[in-house]
Write a protein that holds these residues in place. Structure first.
Motif, PDB file in Angstrom:
ATOM      1  N   TYR A  36     -38.696 -43.853  -0.804  1.00  0.00           N
ATOM      2  CA  TYR A  36     -37.487 -42.967  -1.055  1.00  0.00           C
ATOM      3  C   TYR A  36     -37.723 -41.958  -0.121  1.00  0.00           C
ATOM      4  O   TYR A  36     -36.466 -41.260   0.220  1.00  0.00           O
ATOM      5  CB  TYR A  36     -37.599 -42.603  -2.574  1.00  0.00           C
ATOM      6  N   SER A  71     -36.276 -43.226   3.324  1.00  0.00           N
ATOM      7  CA  SER A  71     -34.804 -43.479   3.281  1.00  0.00           C
ATOM      8  C   SER A  71     -33.810 -42.376   2.735  1.00  0.00           C
ATOM      9  O   SER A  71     -32.853 -42.289   3.469  1.00  0.00           O
ATOM     10  CB  SER A  71     -34.524 -44.853   2.448  1.00  0.00           C
ATOM     11  N   ASN A  72     -34.227 -41.576   1.905  1.00  0.00           N
ATOM     12  CA  ASN A  72     -33.272 -40.498   1.384  1.00  0.00           C
ATOM     13  C   ASN A  72     -33.566 -39.233   1.363  1.00  0.00           C
ATOM     14  O   ASN A  72     -33.243 -38.346   0.925  1.00  0.00           O
ATOM     15  CB  ASN A  72     -32.956 -41.069  -0.075  1.00  0.00           C
ATOM     16  N   LEU A  78     -36.342 -38.152  -0.182  1.00  0.00           N
ATOM     17  CA  LEU A  78     -36.761 -37.490  -1.533  1.00  0.00           C
ATOM     18  C   LEU A  78     -38.055 -37.046  -1.357  1.00  0.00           C
ATOM     19  O   LEU A  78     -39.128 -37.294  -0.869  1.00  0.00           O
ATOM     20  CB  LEU A  78     -36.835 -38.501  -2.640  1.00  0.00           C
ATOM     21  N   GLY A  86     -36.686 -49.901  -5.557  1.00  0.00           N
ATOM     22  CA  GLY A  86     -36.198 -49.672  -4.187  1.00  0.00           C
ATOM     23  C   GLY A  86     -35.643 -50.909  -3.428  1.00  0.00           C
ATOM     24  O   GLY A  86     -35.278 -51.829  -4.202  1.00  0.00           O
ATOM     25  N   GLU A 139     -29.955 -50.983  -4.029  1.00  0.00           N
ATOM     26  CA  GLU A 139     -31.337 -50.856  -4.452  1.00  0.00           C
ATOM     27  C   GLU A 139     -31.515 -51.686  -5.652  1.00  0.00           C
ATOM     28  O   GLU A 139     -30.605 -51.867  -6.332  1.00  0.00           O
ATOM     29  CB  GLU A 139     -31.442 -49.203  -4.910  1.00  0.00           C
ATOM     30  N   LYS A 147     -32.275 -37.181  -6.416  1.00  0.00           N
ATOM     31  CA  LYS A 147     -33.290 -38.244  -7.126  1.00  0.00           C
ATOM     32  C   LYS A 147     -32.670 -38.976  -8.141  1.00  0.00           C
ATOM     33  O   LYS A 147     -33.075 -39.710  -8.809  1.00  0.00           O
ATOM     34  CB  LYS A 147     -34.407 -37.529  -7.817  1.00  0.00           C
ATOM     35  N   LYS A 207     -30.359 -41.325 -10.488  1.00  0.00           N
ATOM     36  CA  LYS A 207     -29.971 -43.123 -10.348  1.00  0.00           C
ATOM     37  C   LYS A 207     -28.610 -42.955 -11.063  1.00  0.00           C
ATOM     38  O   LYS A 207     -28.346 -41.946 -11.858  1.00  0.00           O
ATOM     39  CB  LYS A 207     -31.127 -43.562 -10.876  1.00  0.00           C
TER      40      LYS A 207
END
Length: 432
Positions: A173, A176-177, A179, A210, A259, A297, A299
């Motif tokens: 994470y 990719s993002n 976090l 993920g 994901e 973060k 979801k």
């Protein structure tokens, strides 16, 4: 076109002059005398043919130029376009549209939100409404606890759980993002969690993994005594921020816009007989929602609805939760929960009172919910004898068997070979 004809005539004159030189003639006009009038006629007809071909070609080129449409023309159908081509086909070419604009193809899927997803299915919409009301009515007050998951003993919760949701802080994470966690957990560390000691004898587990952790998550499920039964896929749209993903790893082949969340089952749970614990086929295994902002973060909250619709167990645990994920009916624990109100005895007492450890079910929900088809080869038979072995049931009932050949058949059963109509010796031969 006149220029083309002049060019052809010039080439023809050069050919005749070259031929005359090879034959020792003074001028090309003497070719007709040497070769005869017929050869001259053939050459003339050939030149005329070439001229005619050029005229025909120029005419075709002119027609093709006339057929070229205005690039801004409106296309009313796709008859001139071939399916699957990348020519000037404006219809449904979402891949090319993504390259041109950065808008992902999933952006154009309609009715993906919770509010309007079931507009065309009134019974399913009513079922979802009734289940949401039941979940809210039977939900326990939210409980939460701040704890360091590396040192915290899960058995200190002193409870068994029907539903467990794990949201591990993976290194993937961060790459990719963006976090940021105080600690990134490896899959070997995640597998050390004592999930098997807090799961009830029949329980369900959901774990976010993920894009790269599918195999490792399956290993964790096996170690904790769960069997993988579903793979929920979160498809991320980018309506708010279209564009290509710039964070592409060295081993990636495609841009990742999804994901995975694996679902595991522990114990024996059958959808056809355990309607007091699960309601299957209410939701699908796909979540389509907007991708959170870079560094977020969060979801999709839809997963909570999916879990609550499916499993009727009220003892729900969220591991690696946050303040933003504290929810009625759930116990949320993790290092990012800033305060604590968890009391093991009080939490346990919620399930010793009505409605008990499950939410129960209303008559309306039972009528509307999807149900499994009945088992095959189920017949309404008399169970007094208690034994279906032999030939009396399988052959006598289904095929007629040999029972009805005995004496004493009533007149109205004459000709019914086998069956269960005979009154004397032939009755139920072979057992039932």
């Amino acid at each position: 076109m006149s220029g083309t004809l002049d060019h052809i005539k010039e080439k023809s004159a050069k050919r005749r002059k070259l031929l005359a030189m090879e034959m020792g003639l003074r001028k090309p006009a003497d070719l007709s005398t040497v070769l005869g009038s017929q050869t001259s006629k053939l050459l003339s007809s050939a030149e005329a043919g070439n001229t005619q071909d050029i005229k025909s070609k120029d005419k075709q080129d002119g027609e093709e130029l006339e057929k070229v449409e205005d690039p801004e023309a409106n296309f009313t159908d796709s008859s001139r376009f071939l399916k699957g081509t990348q020519s000037d086909n404006p219809h449904n070419d979402y891949c090319q549209h993504f390259i041109d604009t950065g808008e992902r193809p999933q952006n154009f899927i309609r009715d993906v939100g919770l509010a309007n997803r079931f507009e065309e299915y009134p019974k399913l919409r009513e079922l979802i409404r009734l289940k949401d009301e039941l979940v809210q009515r039977t939900a326990t007050p939210p409980m939460y606890q701040n704890c360091d998951m590396q040192t915290y003993d899960l058995t200190a919760l002193q409870n068994q759980f029907d539903v467990i949701l794990i949201e591990p802080p993976l290194q993937e994470y961060q790459a990719s993002n963006g976090l940021v966690y105080e600690k990134y957990w490896s899959w070997s560390e995640i597998s050390q969690l004592q999930i098997d000691k807090i799961a009830s004898h029949r329980a369900f587990l959901w774990i976010w993994c993920g894009c790269e952790g599918l195999d490792e998550a399956r290993e964790c499920l096996r170690k904790w005594g769960f069997r993988r039964c579903e793979d929920i896929c979160w498809i991320k749209t980018n309506h708010k921020c279209p564009g290509q993903n710039k964070n592409i790893g060295p081993e990636q082949v495609f841009q990742r816009t999804k994901e995975h969340c694996l679902m595991g089952i522990k114990g024996t749970v059958r959808r056809s007989t355990d309607g007091d614990f699960i309601h299957a086929n209410v939701d699908i295994d796909l979540i389509i929602s907007e991708e959170p902002a870079y560094g977020s973060k969060e979801k999709p909250v839809e997963l909570f609805h999916m879990i609550e619709h499916f499993c009727l167990g009220r003892r729900r645990l969220h591991i690696f939760g946050r303040d933003s994920t504290i929810r009625n009916g759930w116990l949320t624990i993790g290092p990012e929960v800033t305060t604590s109100n968890f009391d093991a005895d009080l939490f346990r007492s919620y399930f010793n009172r009505d409605p008990g450890p499950t939410t129960g079910c209303t008559d309306e929900i039972e009528v509307l919910r999807p149900k499994s088809p009945p088992p095959k080869n189920t017949d309404n038979v008399d169970n007094n004898s208690g034994n279906t072995r032999g030939r009396g049931f399988s052959r006598g009932f289904m095929r007629g068997g040999r029972g009805g050949r005995g004496a004493g058949r009533p007149p109205h059963t004459t000709g019914n070979r086998g069956g269960f109509q005979a009154n004397n010796r032939g009755n139920f031969r072979g057992g039932y």
